[in-house]
Scaffold this active site. Structure first.
Site, PDB file in Angstrom:
ATOM      1  N   GLU A  94      -8.915 -15.571   9.206  1.00 50.61           N
ATOM      2  CA  GLU A  94      -7.834 -16.547   9.093  1.00 50.61           C
ATOM      3  C   GLU A  94      -6.826 -16.396  10.215  1.00 50.61           C
ATOM      4  O   GLU A  94      -6.623 -15.309  10.751  1.00 50.61           O
ATOM      5  CB  GLU A  94      -7.106 -16.339   7.768  1.00 50.61           C
ATOM      6  CG  GLU A  94      -7.980 -16.623   6.590  1.00 50.61           C
ATOM      7  CD  GLU A  94      -7.298 -16.340   5.272  1.00 50.61           C
ATOM      8  OE1 GLU A  94      -7.904 -16.648   4.244  1.00 50.61           O
ATOM      9  OE2 GLU A  94      -6.169 -15.803   5.271  1.00 50.61           O
ATOM     10  N   CYS A 107      -0.138 -16.737  14.241  1.00 52.97           N
ATOM     11  CA  CYS A 107      -0.336 -15.377  13.739  1.00 52.97           C
ATOM     12  C   CYS A 107      -1.830 -15.098  13.763  1.00 52.97           C
ATOM     13  O   CYS A 107      -2.613 -15.809  13.127  1.00 52.97           O
ATOM     14  CB  CYS A 107       0.220 -15.278  12.328  1.00 52.97           C
ATOM     15  SG  CYS A 107      -0.008 -13.645  11.632  1.00 52.97           S
ATOM     16  N   CYS A 114      -9.450  -4.932   6.346  1.00 48.17           N
ATOM     17  CA  CYS A 114      -8.656  -3.844   6.942  1.00 48.17           C
ATOM     18  C   CYS A 114      -8.975  -2.560   6.195  1.00 48.17           C
ATOM     19  O   CYS A 114      -9.060  -2.561   4.966  1.00 48.17           O
ATOM     20  CB  CYS A 114      -7.166  -4.159   6.833  1.00 48.17           C
ATOM     21  SG  CYS A 114      -6.121  -2.853   7.529  1.00 48.17           S
ATOM     22  N   CYS A 118      -3.066  -0.777   2.396  1.00 47.69           N
ATOM     23  CA  CYS A 118      -1.669  -0.818   1.925  1.00 47.69           C
ATOM     24  C   CYS A 118      -1.676  -1.513   0.560  1.00 47.69           C
ATOM     25  O   CYS A 118      -2.305  -2.568   0.398  1.00 47.69           O
ATOM     26  CB  CYS A 118      -0.782  -1.581   2.907  1.00 47.69           C
ATOM     27  SG  CYS A 118      -0.796  -0.844   4.556  1.00 47.69           S
ATOM     28  N   CYS A 121      -0.751  -5.293  -0.028  1.00 48.93           N
ATOM     29  CA  CYS A 121      -1.325  -6.252   0.910  1.00 48.93           C
ATOM     30  C   CYS A 121      -2.665  -6.795   0.423  1.00 48.93           C
ATOM     31  O   CYS A 121      -3.557  -6.023   0.052  1.00 48.93           O
ATOM     32  CB  CYS A 121      -1.502  -5.547   2.254  1.00 48.93           C
ATOM     33  SG  CYS A 121      -2.537  -6.448   3.397  1.00 48.93           S
ATOM     34  N   GLU A 162      -5.465  -4.157  11.257  1.00 47.93           N
ATOM     35  CA  GLU A 162      -4.511  -3.332  12.004  1.00 47.93           C
ATOM     36  C   GLU A 162      -4.895  -3.421  13.488  1.00 47.93           C
ATOM     37  O   GLU A 162      -5.937  -2.900  13.904  1.00 47.93           O
ATOM     38  CB  GLU A 162      -4.595  -1.885  11.483  1.00 47.93           C
ATOM     39  CG  GLU A 162      -4.016  -0.827  12.403  1.00 47.93           C
ATOM     40  CD  GLU A 162      -2.575  -1.084  12.831  1.00 47.93           C
ATOM     41  OE1 GLU A 162      -1.719  -1.314  11.971  1.00 47.93           O
ATOM     42  OE2 GLU A 162      -2.320  -1.050  14.054  1.00 47.93           O
ATOM     43  N   SER A 193       1.974  -5.923  16.025  1.00 48.23           N
ATOM     44  CA  SER A 193       2.575  -5.238  14.879  1.00 48.23           C
ATOM     45  C   SER A 193       1.595  -4.209  14.327  1.00 48.23           C
ATOM     46  O   SER A 193       0.449  -4.515  14.032  1.00 48.23           O
ATOM     47  CB  SER A 193       2.896  -6.277  13.799  1.00 48.23           C
ATOM     48  OG  SER A 193       3.349  -5.633  12.643  1.00 48.23           O
ATOM     49  N   SER A 216       5.551  -1.611  11.198  1.00 48.62           N
ATOM     50  CA  SER A 216       5.736  -1.940   9.796  1.00 48.62           C
ATOM     51  C   SER A 216       6.101  -0.647   9.061  1.00 48.62           C
ATOM     52  O   SER A 216       5.234   0.169   8.764  1.00 48.62           O
ATOM     53  CB  SER A 216       4.399  -2.527   9.305  1.00 48.62           C
ATOM     54  OG  SER A 216       4.568  -3.137   8.087  1.00 48.62           O
ATOM     55  N   LEU A 217       7.388  -0.453   8.826  1.00 48.07           N
ATOM     56  CA  LEU A 217       7.868   0.841   8.304  1.00 48.07           C
ATOM     57  C   LEU A 217       7.872   0.845   6.767  1.00 48.07           C
ATOM     58  O   LEU A 217       7.244   1.671   6.142  1.00 48.07           O
ATOM     59  CB  LEU A 217       9.269   1.109   8.874  1.00 48.07           C
ATOM     60  CG  LEU A 217       9.896   2.451   8.537  1.00 48.07           C
ATOM     61  CD1 LEU A 217       9.080   3.602   9.098  1.00 48.07           C
ATOM     62  CD2 LEU A 217      11.331   2.515   9.061  1.00 48.07           C
ATOM     63  N   ASN A 292       6.231 -11.189  -0.134  1.00 46.17           N
ATOM     64  CA  ASN A 292       5.431 -12.302  -0.654  1.00 46.17           C
ATOM     65  C   ASN A 292       4.677 -11.812  -1.861  1.00 46.17           C
ATOM     66  O   ASN A 292       3.965 -10.814  -1.741  1.00 46.17           O
ATOM     67  CB  ASN A 292       4.342 -12.655   0.370  1.00 46.17           C
ATOM     68  CG  ASN A 292       4.720 -13.805   1.206  1.00 46.17           C
ATOM     69  OD1 ASN A 292       5.664 -14.505   0.898  1.00 46.17           O
ATOM     70  ND2 ASN A 292       3.975 -14.003   2.259  1.00 46.17           N
ATOM     71  N   CYS A 334      -1.843 -10.383   5.558  1.00 52.39           N
ATOM     72  CA  CYS A 334      -1.637  -9.109   4.901  1.00 52.39           C
ATOM     73  C   CYS A 334      -0.280  -9.045   4.241  1.00 52.39           C
ATOM     74  O   CYS A 334       0.276  -7.987   4.084  1.00 52.39           O
ATOM     75  CB  CYS A 334      -1.821  -7.976   5.887  1.00 52.39           C
ATOM     76  SG  CYS A 334      -0.678  -8.054   7.229  1.00 52.39           S
TER      77      CYS A 334
HETATM   78  S1  SF4 Z   1      -0.528  -4.394   5.713  1.00 56.25           S
HETATM   79 FE1  SF4 Z   1      -1.724  -4.579   7.620  1.00 56.25          FE
HETATM   80  S2  SF4 Z   1      -2.450  -2.459   7.907  1.00 56.25           S
HETATM   81 FE2  SF4 Z   1      -1.822  -2.569   5.757  1.00 56.25          FE
HETATM   82  S3  SF4 Z   1      -3.705  -3.103   4.658  1.00 56.25           S
HETATM   83 FE3  SF4 Z   1      -2.642  -5.027   5.196  1.00 56.25          FE
HETATM   84  S4  SF4 Z   1      -3.622  -5.680   7.091  1.00 56.25           S
HETATM   85 FE4  SF4 Z   1      -4.081  -3.532   6.834  1.00 56.25          FE
END
Ligand code: SF4
Length: 359
Positions: A94, A107, A114, A118, A121, A162, A193, A216-217, A292, A334
């Protein structure tokens, strides 16, 4: 039959070499490059300043590198468009077009799925299939440009995957996107990012890549960050910060820290205080991104609370921007697709009208 060479994704120098290998003059490469990236050609037949015989031969041995659009979903309210593209191995990927006042942003995804998982996500829950090739990344951008009939102004690598786990292909794509002889989007308008692959942050600094870096902290203490981002087991926050500082010292470019605000998880006063403590004295920018609601366990804080959290960060000299995401659908990417200016409580762009399925 030998496999055709996909020309999209080759640098101009590589294309020149390839053209010469075919027994043609070098300038043919410049013509093809221009057709691929500035005129967004979808076939060799369109390349009318190239002789017919050469075009025919090109069709036999080379491939423009197109991906079919399987579906688009358009937000009636924001004009945001999500594209689902079909990859040649049967996977899908996508990308999202985000129009704003004077910006047209795409984007881009860098992987199918991935591996980092996370917990907040949607892509992270899908698991990992494979890395995308540079041409598959570029084609996402070109599909959008062909569809909207305009040049894009900004690129963010914040889609599926990522980017730093696919470093080579992402950098190849970014280099081609910023190439003035082709797509020509300024490197200052390209943001990569990462969740913080420390070695790649250092590598990007050492290689003097001119693109903007966002990290992305999402938490200022290791326990909370590990809970929502398992990668934190491997790279602890202090290590990540050291890499970010190294990047700043090497490049003098401010890092943007993204902080997805999740109700009750990382939006408490003590989280803000820790963040202030952590980033005090570090030249950076902070993007607060209200979550989101893509994974049912997590909720977005209220507008009032987001404003409160932002006020708690005021001791920091860093600019703090609240970015309301435009990619609110679970499969938009994500959970990090964002765009400034999004109004609170705007319905999901992907749940509203405008769904189309091109043939
Ligand atoms: S936030 Fe980014 S790095 Fe984390 S699982 Fe989703 S796509 Fe992967």
């Amino acid at each position: 039959m030998p496999q055709k060479t996909i020309l999209k994704g080759l640098t101009l120098d590589e294309l020149r070499q390839w053209v010469v290998q075919q027994g043609w003059e070098r300038f043919r490469a410049d013509q093809i490059f221009s057709w691929l990236y500035t005129k967004r050609a979808t076939s060799f037949q369109e390349m009318t300043d190239i002789g017919k015989a050469v075009r025919q031969r090109l069709g036999e041995i080379a491939d423009v590198g197109l991906l079919p659009v399987l579906k688009t979903v358009t937000s009636a309210e924001t004009g945001t468009v999500k594209f689902l593209l079909g990859l040649r191995d049967g996977n899908t990927v996508e990308c999202v077009y985000i129009p704003e006042k004077n910006r047209r942003t795409v984007c881009l995804s860098s992987q199918v799925g991935c591996p980092l998982g996370c917990t907040f996500c949607a892509t992270g829950q899908m698991g990992f299939r494979r890395n995308l090739a540079a041409w598959e990344i570029l084609e996402q951008l070109l599909v959008v440009e062909r569809t909207i009939g305009q040049k894009l102004t900004n690129v963010v690598f914040m889609g599926m995957g990522e980017p730093f786990l696919n470093y080579q292909e992402v950098m190849r794509a970014a280099d081609l996107i910023s190439d003035e002889r082709g797509i020509s989007i300024s490197h200052r308008k390209i943001v990569i990012s990462t969740v913080g692959i420390v070695g790649s942050i250092r590598r990007m600094a050492e290689e003097e890549r001119p693109y903007r870096l966002a990290i992305s902290l999402n938490a200022a203490d290791d326990d909370t960050r590990t809970q929502i981002m398992p990668i934190n087991r491997r790279y602890k926050i202090h290590e990540l910060l050291e890499a970010a500082k190294y990047y700043y010292e090497k490049t003098r470019r401010r890092v943007t820290f993204e902080y997805v605000l999740i109700r009750g998880v990382n939006d408490r006063k003590r989280d803000a205080e820790r963040l202030v403590q952590l980033l005090r004295g570090f030249p950076c920018k902070i993007n607060l991104i209200p979550y989101n609601e893509t994974v049912p366990e997590y909720q977005r804080p209220s507008l009032e609370h987001v404003e409160r959290f932002s006020r708690w960060l005021r001791p920091l000299p860093a600019p703090i921007i609240v970015r309301w995401s435009r990619g609110r659908d679970i499969r938009a990417a994500c959970g990090q697709l964002w765009s400034e200016g999004m109004q609170e409580r705007t319905p999901s762009p992907f749940a509203s009208s405008g769904e189309t399925s091109p043939a």
